[in-house]
Design an enzyme around this catalytic site. Structure first.
Site, PDB file in Angstrom:
ATOM      1  N   SER A 141       5.467 -19.233  19.724  1.00  0.00           N
ATOM      2  CA  SER A 141       5.406 -17.782  19.875  1.00  0.00           C
ATOM      3  C   SER A 141       4.250 -17.205  19.053  1.00  0.00           C
ATOM      4  CB  SER A 141       6.760 -17.164  19.491  1.00  0.00           C
ATOM      5  OG  SER A 141       6.875 -15.852  19.965  1.00  0.00           O
ATOM      6  N   HIS A 254      11.190 -17.882  27.545  1.00  0.00           N
ATOM      7  CA  HIS A 254      10.670 -18.162  26.205  1.00  0.00           C
ATOM      8  C   HIS A 254      11.473 -19.268  25.532  1.00  0.00           C
ATOM      9  CE1 HIS A 254       7.986 -17.029  22.995  1.00  0.00           C
ATOM     10  NE2 HIS A 254       8.956 -16.708  22.165  1.00  0.00           N
TER      11      HIS A 254
END
Length: 275
Positions: A141, A254
């Site tokens: 991330s 994600h």
């Protein structure tokens, strides 16, 4: 156990190298084969915290710098995650970044806190169980930009892996409306008002300095960090003739399902060792 190497009681400031451990405490490990420590290390004069995981068995291992995502309490380092990587045969260092978990200073979202990643890389270079010139950098991330910056800073980096990673801070501001207030507060304003501050936080502008091969892992349904970040990084790497490999997954967001996550961890660790 607590091993303290801090300065003298007279308070004179010691001039030490970045990455020097000043405190090391045993931390509960979920694996009988991996030792985990909470460490305090120097980063440009600040005492920053992080977790260090290393196989108990004697020997020389490859180094693995784990760079977390998020900011503050969002996306904190999880001991189970770094033990997962250490179990693949790595000594793993995972900084919390400045201002977190009792560390000094203030985190600033890939600004000066990038030095905390650099210092953690230096910590691994002096670790007695780490093979020389065999240190890999992994970013998840927001940690993606930190990983790229670290690889650029240290040309001896063996490989860089970005998993669901940010590559472009301008794009993050554009896409993540929910993060704009935080970004304006931490960075000091918008990309329109301070483009140079966002450019400084965007490694694409200096990617030609990277020497290490890159692996990009991304879910195409990722709404936290869009796959456009990886597309832009892949394009930029190819323009600079940098070796780049991509593992894109059309069905994932994600966060990958646990079974697939474990499989990909094993696969990426094997990829690292082949670089």
């Amino acid at each position: 156990m607590c091993e303290c190497l801090c300065g003298n009681e007279g308070g004179r400031k010691l001039q030490v190298h970045n990455g020097k451990i000043v405190e090391k405490q045993a931390f509960p490990s979920p694996s009988p084969y991996i030792n985990v420590f909470k460490v305090t290390y120097y980063s440009n004069g600040l005492k920053v915290k992080g977790l260090l995981a290393e196989p108990k068995k004697d020997g020389q291992y490859e180094g693995f710098l784990y760079l977390r995502g998020g900011i503050k309490n969002v996306g904190q380092v999880r001991v189970g995650r770094i033990v997962q990587f250490a179990s693949e045969g790595f000594v793993v260092m995972a900084p919390f970044y400045r201002g977190n978990q009792g560390g000094e200073g203030n985190e600033d979202f890939a600004g000066d806190d990038r030095v905390d990643a650099f210092s953690a890389f230096q910590l691994l270079t002096t670790h007695q169980k780490v093979k020389q010139d065999r240190i890999h950098v992994f970013g998840f991330s927001r940690g993606g930009v930190m990983a790229l910056m670290t690889g650029i800073e240290f040309p001896e980096t063996r490989s860089v892996v970005s998993w669901g990673g940010v590559s472009d801070m301008f794009l993050t501001y554009e896409e993540r409306v929910d993060l704009r207030r935080m970004m304006k507060r931490v960075i000091g304003g918008t990309p329109t008002k301070y483009p140079e501050r966002y450019e400084w936080r965007t490694p694409l502008f200096k990617l030609e300095r990277l020497k290490a091969p890159i692996l990009l892992i991304h879910g195409e349904k990722d709404h936290n960090v869009s796959i456009e970040h990886s597309y832009r990084l892949e394009k930029c790497a190819k323009e600079h003739t940098l070796p780049v490999e991509t593992w894109y997954y059309s069905e994932f967001t994600h966060y990958f399902p646990p079974k697939e996550n474990r499989r990909i961890v094993e696969r990426l660790c094997d990829w690292m060792k082949r670089q």
